[in-house]
Design a protein around this motif. Structure first.
Motif, PDB file in Angstrom:
ATOM      1  N   SER A   1     -35.810  34.788  38.957  1.00 37.13           N
ATOM      2  CA  SER A   1     -36.340  34.330  40.258  1.00 37.13           C
ATOM      3  C   SER A   1     -37.488  33.369  39.990  1.00 37.13           C
ATOM      4  CB  SER A   1     -36.573  35.421  41.145  1.00 37.13           C
ATOM      5  OG  SER A   1     -37.556  36.320  40.455  1.00 37.13           O
TER       6      SER A   1
ATOM      7  N   SER B   1     -35.481  37.241  45.618  1.00 34.69           N
ATOM      8  CA  SER B   1     -36.661  37.283  45.292  1.00 34.69           C
ATOM      9  C   SER B   1     -37.053  35.999  45.093  1.00 34.69           C
ATOM     10  CB  SER B   1     -36.435  38.159  43.832  1.00 34.69           C
ATOM     11  OG  SER B   1     -38.052  38.042  43.205  1.00 34.69           O
TER      12      SER B   1
ATOM     13  N   SER C   1     -44.690  40.357  44.557  1.00 30.90           N
ATOM     14  CA  SER C   1     -43.351  40.248  44.570  1.00 30.90           C
ATOM     15  C   SER C   1     -42.403  40.974  43.418  1.00 30.90           C
ATOM     16  CB  SER C   1     -42.888  38.796  44.637  1.00 30.90           C
ATOM     17  OG  SER C   1     -43.771  38.392  45.733  1.00 30.90           O
TER      18      SER C   1
ATOM     19  N   LEU D   1     -40.055  43.837  44.081  1.00 34.75           N
ATOM     20  CA  LEU D   1     -38.392  43.753  43.577  1.00 34.75           C
ATOM     21  C   LEU D   1     -38.115  44.815  42.694  1.00 34.75           C
ATOM     22  CD1 LEU D   1     -35.828  42.020  43.153  1.00 34.75           C
ATOM     23  CD2 LEU D   1     -37.210  40.992  41.527  1.00 34.75           C
TER      24      LEU D   1
END
Length: 434
Positions: A242, A311, A364, A368
């Motif tokens: 991602s 993501s 992030s 995730l």
């Protein structure tokens, strides 16, 4: 000037140590815990709350039982030790089922394969995370994803090799055809051609090579994966894939090219506007309808794809914030040096934007990794799903806190490690204003 006067010092006094209250632990306690009457009251109340919590939790935790074959046996041992029916933790469920919580239903005789894959991944990512590690390990970094896939799923060795050939094709198009076709067209072809190759040619080629030269190891289906191994595979794969995809989306959203800009905006807004659990159900039920009939992805690979896309949309917005935070003079400076778009992004813009975006990117990634627990709703046995399966066994029916504490502690170790690395990297790069 007369130096014999009584008020003139003729020699320096020896240096003396500061008072006890102005150095060491006493000074720190006075300044940080008892600097005012309000802080003193809050400190005392906080210490009492900590004492009360530890006084109730410590006997239950430390006095736990580790050797038992069932919850009823745990209670019998407890009653024989504590006559008053004192409650203690039954850690024996961890001793009995730790392998299931970590590896799911992966064959116990093959535990060495996921462990070796984790070691290879750690060695492969080391030169990316730490600049003191030898750059020669970057060769292992390029090989590690395919080696880890082969170790985890097994099967013929030709599958990962044929898949790796797709990246070689994309690199060859980008480097060889770039000067002739132009950077933009070569980049598009370097993405589209490998995708078509993987969809339509990789499978038949791998099957033909496997039939001609059957070299491989025992194949393990995805439904045998579970526990933290499943969470790590999904989380790490989503994180690794991602980040570059999110950077490309962020650049696409700021692009002056109409189609690229609007496609990036639509992708980001659509993905971010729908909860992850909905996308997981989409991956579970609908994704196969959008693929050619002869192409089949098992459920775990579909989840990895959807988690990566989800993501990347968030990473794109974090990186876009870093790009927007840079002064316009940085872009103008890159233009004044005669750099083209990709050179300016690689050498000047992106390094600064990514430094600014480090806290958001790591946040992030942590989110995730924790969101991998949502796969329990589509039938994959993550640690939470396995805890339900363990409690469904008559031997351990009624165990709750011990399993969830163990699962929470393992997640905390992973997430805390990522957070500490982020803080170390920020200090190393001197990110932020002083």
């Amino acid at each position: 000037m007369n130096h014999n006067a009584s008020y003139v010092r003729t020699e320096m006094l020896e240096a003396k140590d500061p008072p006890i209250g102005e150095k060491g632990a006493v000074k720190w306690i006075r300044e940080n815990l008892f600097s005012s009457w309000l802080n003193s009251i809050l400190t005392i109340v906080s210490l009492y709350v900590i004492y009360w919590v530890l006084a109730h939790i410590t006997p239950w935790t430390v006095g736990g039982i580790w050797n038992a074959e069932s919850l009823s046996q745990c209670r019998e041992i407890r009653d024989s030790i504590y006559a008053d029916g004192h409650e203690v933790a039954c850690w024996a469920v961890i001793s009995d089922r730790w392998h299931q919580l970590l590896f799911g239903f992966y064959p116990s005789s093959l535990y060495w394969r996921p462990i070796l894959a984790l070691v290879i991944f750690g060695a492969a990512i080391a030169p990316i995370l730490f600049d003191t590690v030898s750059r020669k390990l970057l060769i292992l970094t390029a090989v590690a994803p395919f080696a880890a896939y082969w170790l985890l799923w097994g099967g013929t060795i030709w599958g990962p090799i044929v898949a790796a050939l797709g990246f070689v094709i994309g690199w060859a198009i980008l480097t060889k055809a770039g000067p002739t076709l132009g950077t933009l067209l070569a980049t598009i072809l370097a993405i589209v051609v490998p995708l078509l190759y993987w969809l339509f040619l990789a499978g038949p080629i791998s099957g033909a090579l496997g039939s001609a030269l059957p070299i491989g190891i025992e194949s393990i289906p995805s439904d045998r994966f579970g526990g933290f191994m499943l969470a790590i595979v999904i989380g790490v794969t989503g994180i690794v894939l991602s980040l570059p995809l999110g950077i490309l989306l962020a650049l696409g959203r700021q692009s002056d090219l109409f189609i690229i800009n609007k496609c990036s905006v639509v992708f980001i807004e659509v993905i971010r506007g729908v909860p992850l659990i909905v996308w997981l159900f989409t991956a579970s039920l609908l994704l196969n309808y959008f693929l050619p009939p002869e192409v089949e992805f098992d459920l775990m690979l579909r989840v990895i794809i959807m988690v990566t896309l989800f993501s990347s949309a968030y990473i794109a917005e974090v990186v876009r914030g870093g790009l927007a935070a840079l002064p316009r003079g940085q872009y103008e400076g890159a233009d004044s040096l005669g750099l083209n778009y990709w050179q300016s992004m690689q050498l000047i813009i992106l390094p600064q934007a990514l430094k600014i975006s480090i806290p958001g990117i790591v946040s992030s990634f942590i989110g995730l990794f924790k969101d991998t627990t949502l796969v329990v709703f589509i039938g994959l046995l993550d640690p939470i799903g396995l805890s339900n399966a363990i409690r469904a066994d008559a031997a351990w029916n009624g165990v709750y806190w011990e399993l969830f504490i163990f699962i929470g502690l393992c997640f905390f170790i992973f997430c805390f490690s990522m957070s500490r690395y982020s803080m170390w990297l920020e200090r190393k790069l001197h990110t932020g204003h002083r």
